[in-house]
Design a protein around this motif. Structure first.
Motif, mmCIF file in Angstrom:
data_model
loop_
_atom_site.group_PDB
_atom_site.id
_atom_site.type_symbol
_atom_site.label_atom_id
_atom_site.label_comp_id
_atom_site.label_asym_id
_atom_site.label_seq_id
_atom_site.Cartn_x
_atom_site.Cartn_y
_atom_site.Cartn_z
ATOM 1 N N PRO A 309 0.833 -1.213 0.000
ATOM 2 C CA PRO A 309 0.000 0.000 0.000
ATOM 3 C C PRO A 309 0.864 1.258 0.000
ATOM 4 N N GLY A 310 0.442 2.246 -0.754
ATOM 5 C CA GLY A 310 1.201 3.493 -0.828
ATOM 6 C C GLY A 310 0.894 4.249 -2.102
ATOM 7 N N VAL A 311 1.616 5.356 -2.272
ATOM 8 C CA VAL A 311 1.463 6.196 -3.460
ATOM 9 C C VAL A 311 2.718 6.044 -4.311
ATOM 10 N N TYR A 312 2.537 5.868 -5.618
ATOM 11 C CA TYR A 312 3.658 5.581 -6.508
ATOM 12 C C TYR A 312 3.567 6.441 -7.765
ATOM 13 N N ASP A 313 4.721 6.663 -8.360
ATOM 14 C CA ASP A 313 4.793 7.249 -9.694
ATOM 15 C C ASP A 313 5.233 6.167 -10.672
ATOM 16 N N LEU A 358 -0.264 6.908 -8.933
ATOM 17 C CA LEU A 358 -1.315 5.960 -8.585
ATOM 18 C C LEU A 358 -1.246 5.629 -7.106
ATOM 19 N N SER A 359 -2.368 5.200 -6.574
ATOM 20 C CA SER A 359 -2.474 4.924 -5.148
ATOM 21 C C SER A 359 -2.950 3.491 -4.926
ATOM 22 N N ASP A 363 -6.735 -1.928 1.500
ATOM 23 C CA ASP A 363 -7.654 -3.043 1.295
ATOM 24 C C ASP A 363 -7.545 -3.623 -0.123
ATOM 25 N N ALA A 364 -6.577 -3.122 -0.881
ATOM 26 C CA ALA A 364 -6.342 -3.689 -2.215
ATOM 27 C C ALA A 364 -5.544 -4.986 -2.080
ATOM 28 N N CYS A 365 -5.420 -5.697 -3.156
ATOM 29 C CA CYS A 365 -4.622 -6.927 -3.106
ATOM 30 C C CYS A 365 -3.133 -6.583 -3.103
ATOM 31 N N ARG A 366 -2.292 -7.606 -2.982
ATOM 32 C CA ARG A 366 -0.841 -7.381 -2.904
ATOM 33 C C ARG A 366 -0.132 -7.669 -4.217
ATOM 34 N N TYR A 367 -0.696 -8.536 -5.051
ATOM 35 C CA TYR A 367 -0.028 -8.950 -6.283
ATOM 36 C C TYR A 367 -0.809 -8.421 -7.486
ATOM 37 N N PHE A 368 -0.073 -7.810 -8.418
ATOM 38 C CA PHE A 368 -0.690 -7.092 -9.533
ATOM 39 C C PHE A 368 -0.046 -7.484 -10.862
ATOM 40 N N TRP A 369 -0.841 -7.349 -11.917
ATOM 41 C CA TRP A 369 -0.316 -7.433 -13.266
ATOM 42 C C TRP A 369 -0.052 -6.021 -13.780
ATOM 43 N N LEU A 370 1.199 -5.760 -14.135
ATOM 44 C CA LEU A 370 1.542 -4.539 -14.853
ATOM 45 C C LEU A 370 1.555 -4.910 -16.333
ATOM 46 N N LYS A 393 8.037 3.906 -8.806
ATOM 47 C CA LYS A 393 8.808 4.456 -7.699
ATOM 48 C C LYS A 393 7.872 4.999 -6.615
ATOM 49 N N PRO A 394 8.080 4.597 -5.351
ATOM 50 C CA PRO A 394 7.216 5.125 -4.280
ATOM 51 C C PRO A 394 7.447 6.620 -4.100
ATOM 52 N N VAL A 395 6.365 7.342 -3.794
ATOM 53 C CA VAL A 395 6.444 8.760 -3.526
ATOM 54 C C VAL A 395 6.716 8.939 -2.051
ATOM 55 N N LYS A 396 7.824 9.569 -1.735
ATOM 56 C CA LYS A 396 8.215 9.734 -0.325
ATOM 57 C C LYS A 396 7.240 10.653 0.409
ATOM 58 N N ASP A 397 7.080 10.335 1.692
ATOM 59 C CA ASP A 397 6.256 11.160 2.607
ATOM 60 C C ASP A 397 4.796 11.210 2.184
ATOM 61 N N SER A 398 4.366 10.257 1.372
ATOM 62 C CA SER A 398 2.963 10.249 0.972
ATOM 63 C C SER A 398 2.150 9.463 1.992
ATOM 64 N N GLN A 399 0.894 9.804 2.118
ATOM 65 C CA GLN A 399 -0.001 9.110 3.035
ATOM 66 C C GLN A 399 -1.276 8.753 2.309
ATOM 67 N N LEU A 400 -1.782 7.565 2.632
ATOM 68 C CA LEU A 400 -3.037 7.135 2.013
ATOM 69 C C LEU A 400 -4.206 7.812 2.682
#
Length: 400
Positions: A309-313, A358-359, A363-370, A393-400
């Motif tokens: 879980p997190g925010v990514y670019d 993207l966020s 409660d989302a799943c852990r494994y994804f198809w890119l 790449k994870p966005v630093k200091d981001s919060q869900l």
């Protein structure tokens, strides 16, 4: 539980014994009565006759060792031994009518006379199963498969069917570390057995890389079938422990590299080709090339990722001459079967830099198809696209 598995394996071996060839010359094997009708009497002919009668007794006893050996079999075995003391099968048959201590000594003697002697081998397997000595049991299977090409046909499926039972893993790993000649057959069948594949991946992860012959392994099959059966945690463990490149290794939390051909798709890039489109990696220039014709529609490349879980670019750099708008799309879709297959993220790609935020919720799943897919208009000419950067790449200091 383990006893059930041992009984299953022993039954397989005993059934093999009922169809085995006896030891001796061609005439002595196929027609012992002829060999016994001339003088001097042939010791191996007596042995063949005794073993044939013993096999018949096993068939009558539903594939199990009979409690008592018929006196006629004992008599023929004695005649065989007196005429030919090196008749290993006769020594083994005589051993069956002795007490346990003497029986073990005679069986060892029979095996010293011939490593291919199946009566003593089979008794040793049966005895190991009775005592639930898995390591010894597997060592006899190993000996049987090393000395008989046909025995592996029956034994390997039987072993694959019980590798998940308690007590099998450690002795099986120790045996596989010796690089037995039947290892390739074992891995091929285990990797393609839906019920055994999880246990096969655990065995593979337990092997010391310095003690195995990688050419005997079927790692790619293991990866493909683990993913196909939704064993994502197991495939991640296998990849991180045994398959990933130790230098600059990545887990399946990072997008696969473009400087080498895919080794273990879909953990590496899984590339698709049809009559209308195809994808390939130019490793020298570190480029994912996509080529499509008018009317193309489908996934061209994808890989499996674990994303916390997190925010990514998600960044992609597209090199293309006048890329048709909307013809190429990137998406992130949950791979887990219990989740809905709706895309967590999807966007059209354009020429040049594409950066999409993207966020991933908790409660989302852990494994994804890119996935990168094409949907080209029938009225538009085909196109060639090069992607020289794909980074999540994870966005630093981001919060869900």
């Amino acid at each position: 539980m383990i006893r059930t598995g041992l009984i299953l394996l022993v039954t397989i071996v005993l059934s093999c014994l009922t169809t085995m060839n006896a030891i001796g010359g061609i005439t002595k094997k196929k027609n012992p009565d002829i060999a016994l009708s001339v003088w001097p009497k042939n010791g191996f002919g007596y042995q063949t006759s005794a073993i044939n009668a013993f096999k018949a007794a096993i068939v009558e006893n539903n594939g199990q060792f009979p409690d008592d050996i018929d006196e006629a079999i004992v008599t023929q075995a004695k005649k065989s031994f007196l005429s030919e003391p090196t008749a290993a099968g006769s020594v083994a048959l005589l051993a069956l009518n002795e007490n346990q201590a003497k029986r073990e000594k005679l069986m060892i003697s029979a095996q010293k006379l011939s490593k291919r002697e199946l009566v003593s081998q089979t008794w040793s397997i049966y005895d190991s199963a009775e005592r639930q000595n898995v390591a010894q049991l597997l060592s006899y299977y190993d000996l049987s498969m090393r000395t008989s090409r046909t025995s592996s046909t029956a034994l390997i499926p039987a072993i694959v069917s019980v590798i998940g039972q308690d007590g099998f893993a450690e002795p099986m790993v120790n045996l596989l570390k010796k690089n037995p000649p039947w290892a390739g057959q074992f891995w091929k069948q285990a990797a393609n057995n839906k019920a055994a594949i999880i246990y096969a991946s655990k065995l593979r992860s337990s092997l010391d890389e310095s003690q195995i012959d990688r050419s005997q392994l079927h790692d790619r099959d293991l990866v493909v079938n683990l993913v196909r059966n939704n064993h994502f945690e197991e495939v991640e463990e296998l990849y991180s422990q045994s398959l990933s490149d130790k230098e600059g290794a990545r887990g399946i939390t990072h997008v696969a590299r473009l400087d080498r051909q895919p080794l273990y798709p879909p953990l590496d890039w899984q590339l698709f080709s049809t009559g209308k489109y195809f994808a390939f990696i130019d490793t020298e220039n570190r480029i994912l090339n996509l080529s499509s014709t008018a009317g193309s529609n489908g996934v061209m490349a994808r890989q499996l990722l674990r994303i916390n879980p997190g925010v990514y670019d998600l960044s992609l750099n597209i090199v293309a001459d006048d890329l048709d708008i909307g013809s190429l799309r990137v998406s992130l879709t949950c791979a887990e079967p219990a989740a809905k297959n709706d895309a967590v993220f999807a966007a059209s790609l354009k020429s040049g830099a594409n950066i999409n935020r993207l966020s991933i919720s908790r409660d989302a799943c852990r494994y994804f198809w890119l996935s990168i897919a094409v949907r080209a208009d029938e009225r538009v000419d085909g196109q060639d696209v090069a992607i020289d950067q794909i980074v999540l790449k994870p966005v630093k200091d981001s919060q869900l």
